[in-house]
Design a protein around this motif. Structure first.
Motif, PDB file in Angstrom:
ATOM      1  N   ILE A  36       0.931  -1.175   0.054  1.00 15.50           N
ATOM      2  CA  ILE A  36      -0.003  -0.066  -0.089  1.00 15.50           C
ATOM      3  C   ILE A  36       0.867   1.255   0.039  1.00 15.50           C
ATOM      4  O   ILE A  36       1.761   1.261   0.875  1.00 15.50           O
ATOM      5  CB  ILE A  36      -0.975  -0.093   1.415  1.00 15.50           C
ATOM      6  N   MET A  37       0.897   2.010  -1.027  1.00 16.10           N
ATOM      7  CA  MET A  37       1.639   3.151  -1.319  1.00 16.10           C
ATOM      8  C   MET A  37       1.167   4.276  -0.788  1.00 16.10           C
ATOM      9  O   MET A  37      -0.150   4.500  -0.152  1.00 16.10           O
ATOM     10  CB  MET A  37       1.883   3.422  -2.775  1.00 16.10           C
ATOM     11  N   VAL A  38       1.889   5.313  -0.370  1.00 14.32           N
ATOM     12  CA  VAL A  38       1.346   6.483   0.364  1.00 14.32           C
ATOM     13  C   VAL A  38       0.310   7.440  -0.366  1.00 14.32           C
ATOM     14  O   VAL A  38      -0.467   8.044   0.185  1.00 14.32           O
ATOM     15  CB  VAL A  38       2.546   7.642   0.789  1.00 14.32           C
ATOM     16  N   ASP A  39       0.054   7.235  -1.928  1.00 13.49           N
ATOM     17  CA  ASP A  39      -0.748   7.778  -2.672  1.00 13.49           C
ATOM     18  C   ASP A  39      -1.992   6.911  -2.643  1.00 13.49           C
ATOM     19  O   ASP A  39      -3.115   7.292  -3.155  1.00 13.49           O
ATOM     20  CB  ASP A  39      -0.447   8.116  -3.957  1.00 13.49           C
ATOM     21  N   GLY A  40      -2.049   5.835  -1.959  1.00 17.37           N
ATOM     22  CA  GLY A  40      -3.290   5.013  -1.935  1.00 17.37           C
ATOM     23  C   GLY A  40      -3.075   3.907  -2.766  1.00 17.37           C
ATOM     24  O   GLY A  40      -4.202   2.927  -2.636  1.00 17.37           O
ATOM     25  N   ALA A  41      -2.280   3.711  -3.665  1.00 20.26           N
ATOM     26  CA  ALA A  41      -2.082   2.625  -4.753  1.00 20.26           C
ATOM     27  C   ALA A  41      -1.783   1.453  -4.000  1.00 20.26           C
ATOM     28  O   ALA A  41      -1.086   1.534  -3.146  1.00 20.26           O
ATOM     29  CB  ALA A  41      -1.110   3.178  -5.862  1.00 20.26           C
ATOM     30  N   THR A  42      -2.338   0.348  -4.562  1.00 22.25           N
ATOM     31  CA  THR A  42      -2.101  -1.027  -4.071  1.00 22.25           C
ATOM     32  C   THR A  42      -1.603  -1.851  -5.115  1.00 22.25           C
ATOM     33  O   THR A  42      -1.966  -1.787  -6.162  1.00 22.25           O
ATOM     34  CB  THR A  42      -3.412  -1.770  -3.461  1.00 22.25           C
ATOM     35  N   PHE A  43      -0.588  -2.614  -4.777  1.00 21.49           N
ATOM     36  CA  PHE A  43      -0.032  -3.735  -5.566  1.00 21.49           C
ATOM     37  C   PHE A  43       0.070  -5.009  -5.066  1.00 21.49           C
ATOM     38  O   PHE A  43       0.801  -5.236  -3.794  1.00 21.49           O
ATOM     39  CB  PHE A  43       1.381  -3.117  -5.993  1.00 21.49           C
TER      40      PHE A  43
END
Length: 85
Positions: free
Chosen positions: A31-38
């Motif tokens: 979970i990235m700081v910009d809300g993107a998830t991988f």
């Protein structure tokens, strides 16, 4: 950058400074700081090991770096009185 693998086996590089958290539920999700998830194939421990290795390589490279023309390293890695090692 660290290299990770999506579930469809495509690989990509991610900046570990932008990872907010890593979840293993059971697939590993960044979970990235910009809300993107991988969702990735690597385990949480593997991702953490990659991040630790990257930071160690950066510190080692900085320690070896010399200012152009100076012939001396620009970083003093020697512990000073009162500092933790």
């Amino acid at each position: 950058m660290i290299v990770v693998t999506r579930l469809n086996r495509t690989r990509f590089a991610v900046n570990p400074d932008l990872i907010e958290r890593i979840q293993a539920t059971p697939d590993t999700t960044l979970i990235m700081v910009d809300g993107a998830t991988f969702v990735i194939t690597e385990t949480m421990d593997e991702v953490i090991d990659q991040i630790v290795d990257l930071r160690a390589r950066v510190l080692a490279a900085a320690h070896r770096w010399t200012a152009p023309g100076s012939g001396t390293t620009t970083i003093d890695a020697t512990p000073h009185s009162g500092e933790d090692v």
